[in-house]
Motif scaffolding. Sequence first.
Motif, PDB file in Angstrom:
ATOM      1  N   ALA A  35     -23.193  10.959  57.263  1.00  0.00           N
ATOM      2  CA  ALA A  35     -24.372  10.913  56.383  1.00  0.00           C
ATOM      3  C   ALA A  35     -25.301  12.087  56.660  1.00  0.00           C
ATOM      4  O   ALA A  35     -25.762  12.759  55.738  1.00  0.00           O
ATOM      5  CB  ALA A  35     -25.117   9.590  56.565  1.00  0.00           C
ATOM      6  N   THR A  36     -25.547  12.375  57.919  1.00  0.00           N
ATOM      7  CA  THR A  36     -26.469  13.473  58.236  1.00  0.00           C
ATOM      8  C   THR A  36     -25.828  14.818  57.916  1.00  0.00           C
ATOM      9  O   THR A  36     -26.523  15.795  57.678  1.00  0.00           O
ATOM     10  CB  THR A  36     -26.956  13.394  59.703  1.00  0.00           C
ATOM     11  N   SER A  37     -24.503  14.865  57.893  1.00  0.00           N
ATOM     12  CA  SER A  37     -23.835  16.148  57.633  1.00  0.00           C
ATOM     13  C   SER A  37     -23.921  16.547  56.169  1.00  0.00           C
ATOM     14  O   SER A  37     -23.717  17.705  55.828  1.00  0.00           O
ATOM     15  CB  SER A  37     -22.360  16.063  58.044  1.00  0.00           C
ATOM     16  N   ALA A  38     -24.201  15.608  55.308  1.00  0.00           N
ATOM     17  CA  ALA A  38     -24.322  15.930  53.884  1.00  0.00           C
ATOM     18  C   ALA A  38     -25.686  15.483  53.400  1.00  0.00           C
ATOM     19  O   ALA A  38     -25.849  14.944  52.315  1.00  0.00           O
ATOM     20  CB  ALA A  38     -23.220  15.231  53.089  1.00  0.00           C
ATOM     21  N   CYS A  39     -26.670  15.753  54.253  1.00  0.00           N
ATOM     22  CA  CYS A  39     -28.051  15.330  54.034  1.00  0.00           C
ATOM     23  C   CYS A  39     -28.479  15.402  52.572  1.00  0.00           C
ATOM     24  O   CYS A  39     -28.485  16.487  51.984  1.00  0.00           O
ATOM     25  CB  CYS A  39     -28.963  16.265  54.819  1.00  0.00           C
ATOM     26  N   ASN A  40     -28.837  14.289  52.003  1.00  0.00           N
ATOM     27  CA  ASN A  40     -29.444  14.318  50.678  1.00  0.00           C
ATOM     28  C   ASN A  40     -30.389  13.156  50.572  1.00  0.00           C
ATOM     29  O   ASN A  40     -30.187  12.130  51.210  1.00  0.00           O
ATOM     30  CB  ASN A  40     -28.377  14.298  49.580  1.00  0.00           C
ATOM     31  N   PRO A  41     -31.445  13.338  49.791  1.00  0.00           N
ATOM     32  CA  PRO A  41     -32.476  12.302  49.782  1.00  0.00           C
ATOM     33  C   PRO A  41     -32.230  11.167  48.791  1.00  0.00           C
ATOM     34  O   PRO A  41     -33.073  10.290  48.681  1.00  0.00           O
ATOM     35  CB  PRO A  41     -33.746  13.092  49.449  1.00  0.00           C
ATOM     36  N   GLY A  42     -31.110  11.161  48.105  1.00  0.00           N
ATOM     37  CA  GLY A  42     -30.635  10.011  47.305  1.00  0.00           C
ATOM     38  C   GLY A  42     -31.658   9.187  46.530  1.00  0.00           C
ATOM     39  O   GLY A  42     -31.501   7.972  46.408  1.00  0.00           O
ATOM     40  N   PHE A  43     -32.691   9.834  45.997  1.00  0.00           N
ATOM     41  CA  PHE A  43     -33.769   9.048  45.394  1.00  0.00           C
ATOM     42  C   PHE A  43     -33.432   8.532  44.011  1.00  0.00           C
ATOM     43  O   PHE A  43     -34.034   7.576  43.549  1.00  0.00           O
ATOM     44  CB  PHE A  43     -35.082   9.831  45.364  1.00  0.00           C
ATOM     45  N   ASN A  44     -32.484   9.201  43.346  1.00  0.00           N
ATOM     46  CA  ASN A  44     -32.003   8.635  42.084  1.00  0.00           C
ATOM     47  C   ASN A  44     -30.497   8.882  41.986  1.00  0.00           C
ATOM     48  O   ASN A  44     -29.912   9.560  42.836  1.00  0.00           O
ATOM     49  CB  ASN A  44     -32.765   9.193  40.878  1.00  0.00           C
ATOM     50  N   TRP A  45     -29.898   8.320  40.965  1.00  0.00           N
ATOM     51  CA  TRP A  45     -28.456   8.392  40.842  1.00  0.00           C
ATOM     52  C   TRP A  45     -27.971   9.842  40.884  1.00  0.00           C
ATOM     53  O   TRP A  45     -27.074  10.179  41.664  1.00  0.00           O
ATOM     54  CB  TRP A  45     -28.005   7.696  39.539  1.00  0.00           C
ATOM     55  N   SER A  46     -28.576  10.688  40.070  1.00  0.00           N
ATOM     56  CA  SER A  46     -28.086  12.065  39.946  1.00  0.00           C
ATOM     57  C   SER A  46     -28.217  12.848  41.240  1.00  0.00           C
ATOM     58  O   SER A  46     -27.453  13.779  41.481  1.00  0.00           O
ATOM     59  CB  SER A  46     -28.858  12.825  38.878  1.00  0.00           C
ATOM     60  N   SER A  47     -29.208  12.515  42.037  1.00  0.00           N
ATOM     61  CA  SER A  47     -29.424  13.304  43.249  1.00  0.00           C
ATOM     62  C   SER A  47     -28.281  13.093  44.236  1.00  0.00           C
ATOM     63  O   SER A  47     -28.136  13.857  45.182  1.00  0.00           O
ATOM     64  CB  SER A  47     -30.758  12.949  43.890  1.00  0.00           C
ATOM     65  N   SER A  48     -27.478  12.094  44.029  1.00  0.00           N
ATOM     66  CA  SER A  48     -26.254  11.894  44.789  1.00  0.00           C
ATOM     67  C   SER A  48     -25.575  10.605  44.367  1.00  0.00           C
ATOM     68  O   SER A  48     -25.789   9.539  44.963  1.00  0.00           O
ATOM     69  CB  SER A  48     -26.524  11.884  46.286  1.00  0.00           C
ATOM     70  N   PRO A  49     -24.758  10.697  43.322  1.00  0.00           N
ATOM     71  CA  PRO A  49     -24.162   9.472  42.747  1.00  0.00           C
ATOM     72  C   PRO A  49     -23.474   8.577  43.769  1.00  0.00           C
ATOM     73  O   PRO A  49     -23.620   7.350  43.722  1.00  0.00           O
ATOM     74  CB  PRO A  49     -23.147  10.034  41.742  1.00  0.00           C
ATOM     75  N   ALA A  50     -22.744   9.166  44.713  1.00  0.00           N
ATOM     76  CA  ALA A  50     -21.990   8.351  45.669  1.00  0.00           C
ATOM     77  C   ALA A  50     -22.926   7.465  46.493  1.00  0.00           C
ATOM     78  O   ALA A  50     -22.601   6.312  46.791  1.00  0.00           O
ATOM     79  CB  ALA A  50     -21.161   9.240  46.589  1.00  0.00           C
TER      80      ALA A  50
END
Lengths: 508, 508
Positions: B95-110
């Motif tokens: 998770a930390t290796s692909a750091c993303n703030p996942g605040f909405n679907w598009s910001s990281s669908p997975a």
Amino acid sequence: MDIEQFRKAGYQAIDRICEYYYSLHNRPVISKVEPGYLKEHIPLTAPEEGEDFQVIADDFQKFIVPGLTHWQHPSFFGYFPTACTFEGMIADLYATSACNPGFNWSSSPASTELEALVMDWACQLLGLSPEFLNSSGVGGGAIQNTASDSALIAAVAARSLYQRNYPEVSLQDLVIYTTTQTHSLGVKAGLVLGLSVHVLEVKAEDQFSLRGETLQAALHEDEKLGKRPFILIATVGTTSSGAIDNLPEIQQIAKNYPSLWVHVDAAWAGVALSCPENRERCHLNTINEFADSFCTNFHKWGLVNFDASTLWVRDRKHLTDALDVTPPFLRTKHGDAGTVIDYRNWHLALGRRFRSLKLWFVLRSFGAEGFRNYIRKASPLSISLNQVFADFVTKSETLSLVTPPSLALTVFRLDPKPKSLDQPPLSLESLNNLNRLFYGRISARNDILLTQTVLNGVHCIRFAVGAARTEAPHIQQACDLLCKEADLTLEAWEQTTLDEGKPSVSSI
Amino acid sequence: MDIEQFRKAGYQAIDRICEYYYSLHNRPVISKVEPGYLKEHIPLTAPEEGEDFQVIADDFQKFIVPGLTHWQHPSFFGYFPTACTFEGMIADLYATSACNPGFNWSSSPASTELEALVMDWACQLLGLSPEFLNSSGVGGGAIQNTASDSALIAAVAARSLYQRNYPEVSLQDLVIYTTTQTHSLGVKAGLVLGLSVHVLEVKAEDQFSLRGETLQAALHEDEKLGKRPFILIATVGTTSSGAIDNLPEIQQIAKNYPSLWVHVDAAWAGVALSCPENRERCHLNTINEFADSFCTNFHKWGLVNFDASTLWVRDRKHLTDALDVTPPFLRTKHGDAGTVIDYRNWHLALGRRFRSLKLWFVLRSFGAEGFRNYIRKASPLSISLNQVFADFVTKSETLSLVTPPSLALTVFRLDPKPKSLDQPPLSLESLNNLNRLFYGRISARNDILLTQTVLNGVHCIRFAVGAARTEAPHIQQACDLLCKEADLTLEAWEQTTLDEGKPSVSSI
């Protein structure tokens, strides 16, 4: 999984992360998946029997990685960067390996002490006043989850202080001040606390910066209405355009309103204070003189993996007066004696993760000089990545800046220069439609990521640099691609307007 | 640090974590450091030049590890366990290796899709009603930071709903209901929101469980005062004693107060619902019939590394109505279309980490059966670790249970049996002093960790099992040690009382 199985799975994870970073630039920035993609690959319930870890690790590669938006991709220019360094990863790994909820000193002395120390490192790196140091014993800093949490905590402390000073005032009369450009954290703090938010207007000619006279007018107006503004969330580096509120003017007004807490949210731009050349434009002196609290996210442009939102307050007692709860099961010898920091009283929750480790690893591995060099790669030097991009926009025939570039952020739009002087310029509505079309084309691509915004009715596109792996060639690639998409957008627009008999772009 | 340096540092970190776990049982549970220890080893400012990573990694071993309280130690029986599995570590690393703030679907669908899916896995594992499933499209669940956050979010949603239904009601009149045994999260929610908290009394004879009649009396009382109770934070498994509020009785009362939101905090005990034999005592049916929201922390007894507080609501609209803020820079095609979950509107902040990964890894690696077996190792079987400990206390000449053991928690005190029938028993005050002395002795040891509490004036000691590496011999060791410390405490007490001329223990 036993220790040796972990060693094997751990090595493999490290290898796969290496492979991810070797191949990252060849991946699409934006995932190509459609909503609901994952439920095709994952059963509806947990398996009854445990599965082999290799299968699980492989499924991560097969089903999860393709669904990630790659924030670390060198062509990621959307939102703001989210930091992700190898130093940060290793720190996060050590932290999770000795999982502890660090809510008070005794629950894990090293977590608390390291946090107090490295927050002082960061405080000095940014040039913040010694009043904010943990070692001052009066002010101090702690790592929070996000800038939203930091602003919410500041608002809670401010409200609690205000209520203690003015116990007769009704909660309904309390007001949070933000501007139209404040991050959603301002309105969200209002939603969470159930309090009114007065959203102050800012003007394009002020580059979307809050001016003293606007604040003064609002204070007069609210005074007449019997309202009680108790906190102003000012911004250094707004999300939409990197605007910097006019803190010196705000200070002049706010000094007559000593019960107005001023929180400075510099979630993105704050780390740029590490470079002395940015301090004047970011009003560091004013922050040091009068801000009650200050927040920046090292997890954005500051090389520390998400999450690491650093919040400093001038008086820690305002936090603990607002947030201290000590039931019998949390009492400790050292807490009772008051000789240690119990960070649980500096934030919303009880438990907290060991996040200071990544700040420590990053600041040591880069050094202050390396940290500043990293910031300078993106801004503000004339050869910096953002300056190169802004120069491209300035020279473009079809694009134009909407506001002057701010640090590592450029806001621009498609704005074709008229072909003859006697043609009227496109209306704002037409230009906005044109830019929606333009952004629609850009966002349909998978090889670059930019995000859009609206500035006082003007539809525009943001270009934020600062992702760790972005270098000059990626900026050049972005320029070429935007040039091409601009031309294609204008061609398509031309065709549509011809079809509809509206004034065409080529006729202006 | 480049990719190959990361590979090297990463392998080393994995090896050192293996070493840590091989040696863990030989380490002191409680760190021996004194407040301020770390500043002797760490300079006051960040280094100007970057340092070699090997030095940094070595300093972690030298200065940080000795300052950790080892929550994963097999003799850690304090607070509640904090989960830390190898599967969780690897997930955190990815998770930390692909750091993303996942605040909405598009910001990281997975991130979003996996969270929605594994929250449904967890929902079913615990036997929660299908109404709480994300796939229901009406209810749903999300991972929050901590149970404090979960309760705060429930309170915000409840208050927002109440205010929409009763816009004329003043915030000053709103009241949060907790009991004296509710975790500090109840009072803290009140502090954060600036709202009153009505702390209901519970009785020792009810095993510290909230009864319907107490709730009814409070509702009557507050009605008379013009107060508006809008949320009850009920608990399944309190921190002090594992008490379980009488949810069936509460339901009978609450059904006449439809605007009272009932949040069930099962932060610790909730994961025990995975075992059908625990469901009746934890009132699962009642939870399923009427709780508005339910929280359990998989990061306590549930094998998922801190943090992973799972919160379900019966109606997701209550969350999004309360918390949705969508500025232009956050608008996305899918968000606008309403075809995806944007989890930013289900919690307090904007950004969120990719925590579903660890829940996924753990549930797959253990399987539902493995997860239940893990819970059963600690409780409730007759051969379970907590039952073994509770039997020891029951049979002891010097110790006694304060309440019946609850799942994996036993609360006891030093309570020497009178030596003759004609001696008066020790007063509560004397017994409390005796137990302070007893706990002082236990907490001065570094080879075991237990925490204390106070139950309606009775000073007592908590013994919480569930740390992953605790096995039968560690329980036996704890019993032996507590026996010895009990005897030594009584000897010391004897001496003091002889010196002071007070009634001695041996005379009773």
